[in-house]
Design an enzyme around this catalytic site. Structure first.
Site, PDB file in Angstrom:
ATOM      1  CE  LYS A  39     -10.196  -4.274  -6.524  1.00  0.00           C
ATOM      2  NZ  LYS A  39      -8.802  -5.708  -7.098  1.00  0.00           N
TER       3      LYS A  39
ATOM      4  CD1 TRP B 247       4.066   2.592  -6.154  1.00  0.00           C
ATOM      5  CD2 TRP B 247       5.916   2.004  -5.129  1.00  0.00           C
ATOM      6  NE1 TRP B 247       3.634   2.772  -5.275  1.00  0.00           N
ATOM      7  CE2 TRP B 247       4.096   2.030  -4.239  1.00  0.00           C
ATOM      8  CE3 TRP B 247       6.351   1.092  -3.885  1.00  0.00           C
ATOM      9  CZ2 TRP B 247       3.698   2.096  -2.580  1.00  0.00           C
ATOM     10  CZ3 TRP B 247       6.132   1.118  -3.118  1.00  0.00           C
ATOM     11  CH2 TRP B 247       4.912   0.851  -2.878  1.00  0.00           C
TER      12      TRP B 247
ATOM     13  CG  ASN C 119      11.784  -2.967  -9.536  1.00  0.00           C
ATOM     14  OD1 ASN C 119      11.475  -1.981  -8.744  1.00  0.00           O
ATOM     15  ND2 ASN C 119      11.216  -3.525 -10.226  1.00  0.00           N
ATOM     16  N   GLY C 120      14.094  -1.867  -7.468  1.00  0.00           N
ATOM     17  CA  GLY C 120      14.498  -2.723  -5.768  1.00  0.00           C
ATOM     18  C   GLY C 120      14.472  -2.298  -4.695  1.00  0.00           C
TER      19      GLY C 120
ATOM     20  CD  GLU D 118     -10.813  -7.835  -5.058  1.00  0.00           C
ATOM     21  OE1 GLU D 118     -10.341  -8.131  -3.574  1.00  0.00           O
ATOM     22  OE2 GLU D 118     -10.935  -7.632  -5.693  1.00  0.00           O
TER      23      GLU D 118
ATOM     24  CE  LYS E 210      -2.450  -5.487 -12.415  1.00  0.00           C
ATOM     25  NZ  LYS E 210      -3.528  -5.638 -11.882  1.00  0.00           N
TER      26      LYS E 210
ATOM     27  NE  ARG F  46       7.605  -3.660 -12.553  1.00  0.00           N
ATOM     28  CZ  ARG F  46       7.510  -4.583 -11.772  1.00  0.00           C
ATOM     29  NH1 ARG F  46       6.860  -5.892 -12.751  1.00  0.00           N
ATOM     30  NH2 ARG F  46       8.917  -4.931 -10.914  1.00  0.00           N
TER      31      ARG F  46
ATOM     32  CG  HIS G 169     -19.407  -9.310  17.975  1.00  0.00           C
ATOM     33  ND1 HIS G 169     -20.222  -9.752  19.535  1.00  0.00           N
ATOM     34  CD2 HIS G 169     -19.921 -10.625  17.433  1.00  0.00           C
ATOM     35  CE1 HIS G 169     -21.121 -10.614  18.958  1.00  0.00           C
ATOM     36  NE2 HIS G 169     -21.088 -11.347  17.472  1.00  0.00           N
TER      37      HIS G 169
ATOM     38  CB  CYS H  44      10.849   0.956  -9.539  1.00  0.00           C
ATOM     39  SG  CYS H  44      10.599   2.092  -7.991  1.00  0.00           S
TER      40      CYS H  44
ATOM     41  CD  GLU I 201      -6.719  -2.226  -4.502  1.00  0.00           C
ATOM     42  OE1 GLU I 201      -5.887  -3.019  -4.499  1.00  0.00           O
ATOM     43  OE2 GLU I 201      -7.974  -2.964  -5.426  1.00  0.00           O
TER      44      GLU I 201
HETATM   45  C1  G6P Z   1      -0.334  -4.086  -4.884  1.00  0.00           C
HETATM   46  C2  G6P Z   1      -1.548  -4.494  -5.308  1.00  0.00           C
HETATM   47  C3  G6P Z   1      -2.817  -5.066  -4.955  1.00  0.00           C
HETATM   48  C4  G6P Z   1      -2.768  -6.632  -5.251  1.00  0.00           C
HETATM   49  C5  G6P Z   1      -1.704  -7.192  -4.301  1.00  0.00           C
HETATM   50  C6  G6P Z   1      -0.879  -8.508  -4.974  1.00  0.00           C
HETATM   51  O1  G6P Z   1      -0.593  -4.018  -3.905  1.00  0.00           O
HETATM   52  O2  G6P Z   1      -2.342  -2.534  -5.468  1.00  0.00           O
HETATM   53  O3  G6P Z   1      -4.120  -4.600  -6.027  1.00  0.00           O
HETATM   54  O4  G6P Z   1      -3.402  -7.368  -4.468  1.00  0.00           O
HETATM   55  O5  G6P Z   1      -0.165  -6.026  -4.720  1.00  0.00           O
HETATM   56  O6  G6P Z   1      -0.651  -8.715  -6.005  1.00  0.00           O
HETATM   57  P1  G6P Z   1      -0.075 -10.021  -6.957  1.00  0.00           P
HETATM   58  O7  G6P Z   1       0.405  -9.060  -8.031  1.00  0.00           O
HETATM   59  O8  G6P Z   1       0.474 -10.761  -5.808  1.00  0.00           O
HETATM   60  O9  G6P Z   1      -1.515 -10.795  -6.694  1.00  0.00           O
END
Ligand code: G6P
Length: 609
Positions: free
Chosen positions: A486, A75, A101-102, A482, A604, A27, A505, A2, A489
């Site tokens: 990616k 969000w 927001n929160g 990672e 984000k 956000r 395993h 948000c 996501e």
């Molecule tokens: C969210 C995003 C991820 C990110 C994570 C941590 O879940 O969607 O892509 O890696 O937050 O975010 P930060 O701002 O703490 O790196």
């Protein structure tokens, strides 16, 4: 998680608020709303399901006029994404409006109480209780009422409120969710993030937890504490490059941000490396204090956690300090063994991730020194930490982190080298040599960008797939994680990551004809072992993609597609391989028709637990 925005001043509010929402959209983007106080002090409001563009399109048909307003991009947490659950929320008398927001943790009790008083709720959200509380407790001053309301709330909030009784005034409050305010000659602003204020000012004031502010039509801002004491503002100056938050000819922000990596990494290195030494004043401790660090905790979530895995291996390898790293949501509730000899590295692109903040606060209370590694100036982690290493990547708009991730890897390497040198474990000659290796990385990344056709070809193995496996060893087991994250996501394709050696395993059971497996297999000390793992999956019919070192003929028989890494030192391959994996994920996502910048369900900056 948000975004909120508020404006009061001499100008029409609607477009300023919309522009702010577009900047804050990373956000959250499931619904958006805007409320403006018109000339006769009536609140006019429009909300729409979907992205900010939907709201903007509606407003084009029927604009809102007025010079004081608040807005929100959502969000969803409590209540499905819908127009009914979109913010802001009006009270029963339609004279008070609030965006939040929160999370209001005690909303259920408050809702029962307010309903008993006769308040009628129009949404399923936790946030709406705030509006009705303001209505029920209004004492003639919005900000003073907000103070009393906040005493009754549990949870986290960035609140922006306005009312018909005080035209031209906006009251805001912050606890646990980011909020910045800015007095300017063209009016007073409030927003969840300073990027929304970039077009209007270079001086912003991040509020700290427990602070309130009154924004007035003459452009002034008064900051107060819970007891009404006026606080001297502490503005921070931002050297904006406004163009860095626009597409600038790229088809999407992800592509732009992947492409910006050579410059971003060079910027970070230029600011931290001089005459063959690492400059990290944030870690400034004398030799004795450095020797006294006996444990490091790395606190992070998501992509940042993967950077933490890399940091752990380098710090243990070079500085010989035991490093604990876990996702912050776990570490927060674990027994941690921290004291004044502990160093905590909080890695977070946004600087606002709830668990990362909570966990670093916990370590700090136990005596640890907290160093933040973040990209966002004035973010909560930056204001709370003992020292900050800024990534200097410029605004990262796309939800999936790319340039901030590779910058985190570089920052981690710098920390490891700094500690190794400070503890007398690496001489100046070796430090200079490692730094020279590091300084060649931006050029290697630029070369990968020139070869991105390889990532496009590799992406074809995911056609028709429903799942995939990413494998790597040593420093590159983090790269595999990672890469899988990616892909997940932004393409919504299931991807699982394992250290290559662990594949036999269990995960090997899923491998069948045509199953996509990605190996990160540079020429390092575990190269031969990884080749054996590649043979194992190939024998079971997998479609194999490899990220391998230029000229490595040994890898050729084991992969259908190879993304070739330009030469770098072995310890830097997680940085270069990350770039290929980002590019590949983007191509897969595009081929599946996904919005790479705004993946579904993600935000984000995740500011609630
Ligand atoms: C969210 C995003 C991820 C990110 C994570 C941590 O879940 O969607 O892509 O890696 O937050 O975010 P930060 O701002 O703490 O790196």
């Amino acid at each position: 998680m948000c975004g909120v925005m508020g404006y009061t001043g001499p100008k029409e509010a609607e477009q300023l608020l919309l522009d702010g929402l577009f900047a804050l959209e990373y956000r959250g983007y499931d619904s958006a709303g805007i409320a403006v106080l018109d000339e006769s002090a009536h609140i006019k409001m429009v909300k729409r399901l979907g992205k900010v563009q939907m709201l903007s399109d509606s407003l084009k048909k029927k604009p809102l006029h007025g010079t004081c307003g608040i807005a929100h991009t959502r969000w969803a947490t409590h209540g499905v994404p819908s127009e009914r659950n979109a913010h802001p929320f009006l009270d029963c008398s339609k004279r008070i409006v609030v965006a939040h927001n929160g999370i209001i943790e005690n909303y259920a009790d408050l809702k029962t109480e307010l309903r008993a008083q006769g308040h009628v709720f129009t949404s399923d959200t936790d946030s709406e209780v705030v509006t009705h509380l303001v209505e029920s407790m209004y004492d003639g001053s919005l900000v003073s009422t907000l103070r009393k309301v906040c005493m009754r709330l549990e949870g986290a909030w960035a609140l922006v409120a306005m009312c018909s009784m005080e035209p031209g005034t906006i009251a805001v409050a912050r606890k646990g969710s980011p909020l910045v305010v800015a007095p300017t000659p063209e009016g007073a602003f409030a927003a969840s993030d300073l990027t929304a204020l970039a077009p209007h000012t270079s001086d912003v004031i991040p509020l700290t937890d427990g602070q309130f502010a009154t924004l007035s039509q003459d452009g002034t801002v008064t900051i107060t504490t819970i007891d009404g004491t006026v606080v001297e503002p502490e503005p921070i100056h931002i050297d904006w490059d406004v163009s860095s938050a626009t597409l600038g000819g790229y088809p999407d922000f992800m592509k732009k941000e992947i492409s910006e990596q050579p410059q971003a990494l060079s910027r970070l290195l230029a600011s931290r490396v001089a005459s063959g030494t690492v400059e990290l004043d944030e870690l400034s401790m004398d030799g004795a204090a450095l020797l006294n660090i006996n444990r490091i905790y790395i606190v992070a979530c998501g992509t940042s956690y993967h950077a933490g895995l890399y940091a752990k291996k380098l710090i243990e390898r070079w500085a010989r300090i035991p490093v604990e790293v876990d996702v912050a949501s776990e570490m927060l509730y674990d027994e941690v063994l921290a004291d004044e000899h502990t160093l905590c590295l909080a890695i977070t692109q946004s600087g606002e991730t709830a668990e990362t903040l909570l966990c670093s606060r916990k370590l700090r209370r136990m005596g640890a020194k907290v160093i933040a590694i973040t990209n966002v100036l004035g973010s909560t982690v930056a204001t709370e930490a003992d020292g900050v290493i800024y990534l200097q990547s410029g605004p990262e708009v796309s939800v999936a982190s790319t340039k901030a991730y590779t910058a985190m890897l570089v920052a981690s390497a710098l920390v490891a080298l700094f500690l190794a040198h400070g503890r007398g474990l690496m001489g100046s000659g070796e430090i200079a040599q490692r730094l020279a290796e590091l300084e060649r990385v931006p050029a290697a990344v630029a070369e990968i960008l020139d070869r991105q056709g390889l990532a496009k070809e590799a992406a074809s193995v995911f056609e028709g797939a429903t799942s995939s496996l990413f494998l790597g060893r040593g420093l590159n087991s983090a790269s595999a994680r990672e890469g899988a994250l990616k892909l997940k996501e932004i393409s919504y394709l299931h991807a699982e990551a394992y250290p290559s050696g662990e594949m036999k395993h269990g995960p090997i059971a899923v491998i069948d004809k045509g199953y996509p497996v990605v190996f990160v297999v540079p020429q390092d000390d575990v190269h031969a072992k990884t080749l054996s793992n590649m043979a194992e999956v190939l024998a079971r019919g997998a479609d194999v993609v490899a990220v391998a070192s230029d000229g490595d003929a040994e890898v050729l028989p084991y992969a259908q597609h190879i993304m070739w890494l330009p030469p770098t030192a072995e310890w830097l391959t997680p940085i270069t391989s990350a770039v290929y994996l980002q590019l590949m994920a983007r191509y897969v996502a595009l081929s599946r028709g996904c919005n790479v910048d705004r993946p579904r369900n993600l935000a984000k900056s995740v500011t609630t637990e």
